[in-house]
Design an enzyme around this catalytic site. Structure first.
Site, PDB file in Angstrom:
ATOM      1  N   ASP A  10      33.743  49.764  49.132  1.00 25.15           N
ATOM      2  CA  ASP A  10      34.568  50.062  50.310  1.00 25.15           C
ATOM      3  C   ASP A  10      34.180  49.166  51.476  1.00 25.15           C
ATOM      4  O   ASP A  10      33.005  48.847  51.647  1.00 25.15           O
ATOM      5  CB  ASP A  10      34.397  51.541  50.715  1.00 25.15           C
ATOM      6  CG  ASP A  10      35.622  52.081  51.418  1.00 25.15           C
ATOM      7  OD1 ASP A  10      35.953  51.571  52.503  1.00 25.15           O
ATOM      8  OD2 ASP A  10      36.268  52.997  50.864  1.00 25.15           O
ATOM      9  N   TYR A  32      53.450  47.669  52.732  1.00 23.54           N
ATOM     10  CA  TYR A  32      52.814  48.659  51.848  1.00 23.54           C
ATOM     11  C   TYR A  32      53.627  48.830  50.568  1.00 23.54           C
ATOM     12  O   TYR A  32      53.102  48.709  49.463  1.00 23.54           O
ATOM     13  CB  TYR A  32      52.716  49.981  52.607  1.00 23.54           C
ATOM     14  CG  TYR A  32      52.027  51.100  51.866  1.00 23.54           C
ATOM     15  CD1 TYR A  32      50.660  51.048  51.596  1.00 23.54           C
ATOM     16  CD2 TYR A  32      52.738  52.231  51.453  1.00 23.54           C
ATOM     17  CE1 TYR A  32      50.020  52.088  50.933  1.00 23.54           C
ATOM     18  CE2 TYR A  32      52.105  53.273  50.797  1.00 23.54           C
ATOM     19  CZ  TYR A  32      50.749  53.204  50.546  1.00 23.54           C
ATOM     20  OH  TYR A  32      50.116  54.239  49.883  1.00 23.54           O
ATOM     21  N   ARG A  86      49.170  60.531  59.984  1.00 20.90           N
ATOM     22  CA  ARG A  86      49.977  61.201  58.960  1.00 20.90           C
ATOM     23  C   ARG A  86      50.367  62.585  59.468  1.00 20.90           C
ATOM     24  O   ARG A  86      49.700  63.175  60.318  1.00 20.90           O
ATOM     25  CB  ARG A  86      49.210  61.292  57.635  1.00 20.90           C
ATOM     26  CG  ARG A  86      49.039  59.918  57.030  1.00 20.90           C
ATOM     27  CD  ARG A  86      48.519  59.988  55.613  1.00 20.90           C
ATOM     28  NE  ARG A  86      47.113  59.694  55.530  1.00 20.90           N
ATOM     29  CZ  ARG A  86      46.525  59.183  54.445  1.00 20.90           C
ATOM     30  NH1 ARG A  86      47.219  58.903  53.373  1.00 20.90           N
ATOM     31  NH2 ARG A  86      45.239  58.944  54.417  1.00 20.90           N
TER      32      ARG A  86
HETATM   33  P1  NAD Z   1      42.239  56.104  52.987  1.00 21.29           P
HETATM   34  O1  NAD Z   1      42.636  55.156  54.050  1.00 21.29           O
HETATM   35  O2  NAD Z   1      41.459  57.304  53.383  1.00 21.29           O
HETATM   36  O3  NAD Z   1      41.404  55.355  51.853  1.00 21.29           O
HETATM   37  C1  NAD Z   1      41.518  53.987  51.568  1.00 21.29           C
HETATM   38  C2  NAD Z   1      40.122  53.432  51.421  1.00 21.29           C
HETATM   39  O4  NAD Z   1      40.185  52.050  51.052  1.00 21.29           O
HETATM   40  C3  NAD Z   1      39.310  53.488  52.721  1.00 21.29           C
HETATM   41  O5  NAD Z   1      38.026  54.010  52.462  1.00 21.29           O
HETATM   42  C4  NAD Z   1      39.236  52.042  53.168  1.00 21.29           C
HETATM   43  O6  NAD Z   1      38.095  51.776  53.962  1.00 21.29           O
HETATM   44  C5  NAD Z   1      39.255  51.323  51.841  1.00 21.29           C
HETATM   45  N1  NAD Z   1      39.734  49.934  51.890  1.00 21.29           N
HETATM   46  C6  NAD Z   1      40.903  49.483  52.411  1.00 21.29           C
HETATM   47  N2  NAD Z   1      41.011  48.158  52.222  1.00 21.29           N
HETATM   48  C7  NAD Z   1      39.887  47.767  51.566  1.00 21.29           C
HETATM   49  C8  NAD Z   1      39.420  46.520  51.096  1.00 21.29           C
HETATM   50  N3  NAD Z   1      40.107  45.377  51.260  1.00 21.29           N
HETATM   51  N4  NAD Z   1      38.212  46.472  50.468  1.00 21.29           N
HETATM   52  C9  NAD Z   1      37.490  47.603  50.284  1.00 21.29           C
HETATM   53  N5  NAD Z   1      37.896  48.812  50.721  1.00 21.29           N
HETATM   54  C10 NAD Z   1      39.076  48.891  51.347  1.00 21.29           C
HETATM   55  O7  NAD Z   1      43.569  56.512  52.225  1.00 21.29           O
HETATM   56  P2  NAD Z   1      43.809  57.553  51.044  1.00 21.29           P
HETATM   57  O8  NAD Z   1      44.831  58.509  51.488  1.00 21.29           O
HETATM   58  O9  NAD Z   1      42.521  58.058  50.533  1.00 21.29           O
HETATM   59  O10 NAD Z   1      44.511  56.609  49.962  1.00 21.29           O
HETATM   60  C11 NAD Z   1      43.793  56.083  48.864  1.00 21.29           C
HETATM   61  C12 NAD Z   1      44.758  55.346  47.943  1.00 21.29           C
HETATM   62  O11 NAD Z   1      45.751  56.257  47.443  1.00 21.29           O
HETATM   63  C13 NAD Z   1      45.497  54.212  48.620  1.00 21.29           C
HETATM   64  O12 NAD Z   1      45.609  53.137  47.704  1.00 21.29           O
HETATM   65  C14 NAD Z   1      46.862  54.794  48.882  1.00 21.29           C
HETATM   66  O13 NAD Z   1      47.848  53.796  48.896  1.00 21.29           O
HETATM   67  C15 NAD Z   1      47.032  55.751  47.723  1.00 21.29           C
HETATM   68  N6  NAD Z   1      47.973  56.835  48.067  1.00 21.29           N
HETATM   69  C16 NAD Z   1      47.576  57.850  48.884  1.00 21.29           C
HETATM   70  C17 NAD Z   1      48.493  58.845  49.221  1.00 21.29           C
HETATM   71  C18 NAD Z   1      48.125  60.015  50.098  1.00 21.29           C
HETATM   72  O14 NAD Z   1      49.001  60.840  50.398  1.00 21.29           O
HETATM   73  N7  NAD Z   1      46.886  60.172  50.532  1.00 21.29           N
HETATM   74  C19 NAD Z   1      49.805  58.776  48.745  1.00 21.29           C
HETATM   75  C20 NAD Z   1      50.177  57.692  47.938  1.00 21.29           C
HETATM   76  C21 NAD Z   1      49.240  56.741  47.588  1.00 21.29           C
HETATM   77  N1  UDP Z   2      55.966  62.588  61.066  1.00 19.34           N
HETATM   78  C1  UDP Z   2      56.276  63.390  62.156  1.00 19.34           C
HETATM   79  N2  UDP Z   2      55.353  63.491  63.153  1.00 19.34           N
HETATM   80  C2  UDP Z   2      54.148  62.862  63.117  1.00 19.34           C
HETATM   81  C3  UDP Z   2      53.837  62.066  61.979  1.00 19.34           C
HETATM   82  C4  UDP Z   2      54.786  61.942  60.972  1.00 19.34           C
HETATM   83  O1  UDP Z   2      57.351  63.980  62.243  1.00 19.34           O
HETATM   84  O2  UDP Z   2      53.365  63.000  64.078  1.00 19.34           O
HETATM   85  C5  UDP Z   2      56.972  62.466  59.980  1.00 19.34           C
HETATM   86  C6  UDP Z   2      57.242  61.046  59.523  1.00 19.34           C
HETATM   87  O3  UDP Z   2      58.198  60.408  60.368  1.00 19.34           O
HETATM   88  C7  UDP Z   2      57.754  61.297  58.114  1.00 19.34           C
HETATM   89  C8  UDP Z   2      56.927  62.496  57.640  1.00 19.34           C
HETATM   90  O4  UDP Z   2      56.462  63.132  58.825  1.00 19.34           O
HETATM   91  O5  UDP Z   2      59.111  61.660  58.161  1.00 19.34           O
HETATM   92  C9  UDP Z   2      55.731  62.123  56.777  1.00 19.34           C
HETATM   93  O6  UDP Z   2      55.007  61.140  57.473  1.00 19.34           O
HETATM   94  P1  UDP Z   2      53.595  60.578  56.980  1.00 19.34           P
HETATM   95  O7  UDP Z   2      53.220  59.477  57.915  1.00 19.34           O
HETATM   96  O8  UDP Z   2      52.628  61.675  56.793  1.00 19.34           O
HETATM   97  O9  UDP Z   2      53.879  60.013  55.503  1.00 19.34           O
HETATM   98  P2  UDP Z   2      55.043  59.119  54.863  1.00 19.34           P
HETATM   99  O10 UDP Z   2      56.098  58.809  55.871  1.00 19.34           O
HETATM  100  O11 UDP Z   2      54.333  57.914  54.402  1.00 19.34           O
HETATM  101  O12 UDP Z   2      55.554  59.973  53.780  1.00 19.34           O
END
Ligand code: NAD
Ligand code: UDP
Length: 325
Positions: A31, A145, A186
């Site tokens: 990380d 993304y 989020r």
């Molecule tokens: P997060 O930001 O908490 O975790 C991402 C981690 O990756 C962090 O610890 C960050 O420091 C590390 N990181 C980023 N770029 C890096 C790099 N170049 N080298 C090394 N480390 C790096 O986010 P999360 O919610 O835990 O998401 C984790 C993964 O799951 C991501 O790939 C995200 O796209 C995917 N994902 C998460 C969700 C969700 O709802 N949480 C939904 C869809 C996909």
């Molecule tokens: N959202 C909102 N208020 C906030 C943050 C997000 O209404 O303060 C809305 C955002 O516009 C989206 C939904 O909540 O419609 C989910 O947003 P989030 O950023 O959690 O995830 P994603 O859009 O990637 O699903």
């Protein structure tokens, strides 16, 4: 088994590292702490099976010792984070994915990609199953993304076809729980922080857009199942219980007992209107389905946020009008 978890100090990654260690695996967390926190894994550092190597997976890094599985989670993940760091996001999906695929192939290890429901963009099909190809604006603010993850999926499949790599693709839908950053932007973390601080809940648009929220423990169980499975997928991992953003706001108010008002803000560009996973494939192929209802998961998350000192409202500054005599 020895598992390399990129992004292991982030929200999902730290829960995954913990779950793997709990069942007896050894874990190497990679990380750069850009959106993750060292405190998320501090409690794991004293365990003999855990190492944490600070590095950027888009650059050169070294992993010594045997590797059985590589799970690639490293990427900015919240819309606020990835729109602030567009180039790093593209690099994490492209160079980062390639570097970790190479690591897996070199070691004869399985590779599991953390992809996303964002590959479906602002979907025209509802609910979304894995055969839907998506509706993504390739030049909009979310594209860094969405397209990076689509490229990561394509690269993963290319390694499978041309190098015989053992790969799995998880399309993760909105997941929430303890260890989300209060300032990640989020919706769940933002609403909880605002409700606990007595601030207005910022609802984008009219709040009629929907998401389907999965509790972190369910999601992590899905990922460990994919680590153990020989299957490629892609698999939707998410909770199909769909809610509007306004419903979510009202639920957070109910659970926190907050009387905060709702404050409308403009809907961000390209914000998906509806999102709900079809999880039949994950259920049939992996035997996985989520168990924690939204109300229960939110209660656990609220309890965790309420216990974090930096979430609580700051006490008002004391007036400095002279010392008591
Ligand atoms: P997060 O930001 O908490 O975790 C991402 C981690 O990756 C962090 O610890 C960050 O420091 C590390 N990181 C980023 N770029 C890096 C790099 N170049 N080298 C090394 N480390 C790096 O986010 P999360 O919610 O835990 O998401 C984790 C993964 O799951 C991501 O790939 C995200 O796209 C995917 N994902 C998460 C969700 C969700 O709802 N949480 C939904 C869809 C996909
Ligand atoms: N959202 C909102 N208020 C906030 C943050 C997000 O209404 O303060 C809305 C955002 O516009 C989206 C939904 O909540 O419609 C989910 O947003 P989030 O950023 O959690 O995830 P994603 O859009 O990637 O699903």
């Amino acid at each position: 088994m020895r598992v390399v978890v990129s992004g292991g100090s982030g929200f999902l990654g730290s829960h995954l590292c913990e779950a793997l260690l709990r069942r007896g695996d050894r874990v190497c967390c990679l990380d750069n702490f850009s959106s993750g926190r060292a405190s998320n894994v501090a409690h794991l550092l004293r365990l003999p099976g855990f190492v944490c190597t600070p590095c950027d997976v888009t650059a050169r890094f070294r992993v010594t010792g045997d590797v059985d599985t590589v799970v690639h989670l490293a990427s900015p993940a919240s819309p606020r984070d990835y729109q602030r760091h567009p180039l790093q996001t593209m690099a994490a999906g492209s160079r980062g994915t390639e570097n970790l695929l190479e690591l897996a192939v070199r070691n004869g290890a399985r590779f599991v990609l953390a992809s996303t429901s964002e590959v479906y963009g602002d979907p025209r099909a509802h609910p979304q199953d894995e055969d839907y190809w998506g509706h993504v604006n390739p030049i909009g603010p979310r594209s860094v993304y969405d397209e990076a993850k689509r490229y990561a999926e394509a690269l993963t499949m290319a390694y499978r076809r041309s190098r015989g790599a053992d790969v799995g693709i998880a399309r993760i839908f909105n997941t929430y729980g303890p260890r989300m950053r209060a300032d990640d932007g989020r919706v769940v973390s933002t609403f909880i922080r605002q409700a606990l601080a007595g601030e207005a809940l910022t609802v984008h648009g009219d709040g009629s857009q929907t998401r389907s929220f999965c509790y972190v423990d369910d999601l992590v169980r899905g990922l460990t199942t994919m680590i153990d499975s020989p299957r490629t997928g892609p698999y939707n991992l998410g909770n199909p219980a769909e809610r509007t953003v306004r419903e979510l706001a009202e639920l957070v108010l109910l659970i926190t007992g907050s009387h905060s008002p709702l404050r409308p803000l403009p809907l961000p560009v390209d914000d998906p209107v509806r999102r709900r996973p079809v999880i039949t494939r994950a259920h049939e192929g992996l035997g996985w389905h989520p168990r924690v209802p939204l109300e229960e998961g939110l209660r656990r998350t609220v309890d965790w946020f309420a216990a974090q000192p930096d979430t609580l409202p700051r006490p008002p500054d004391r007036p400095t009008v002279g010392r008591p005599s």
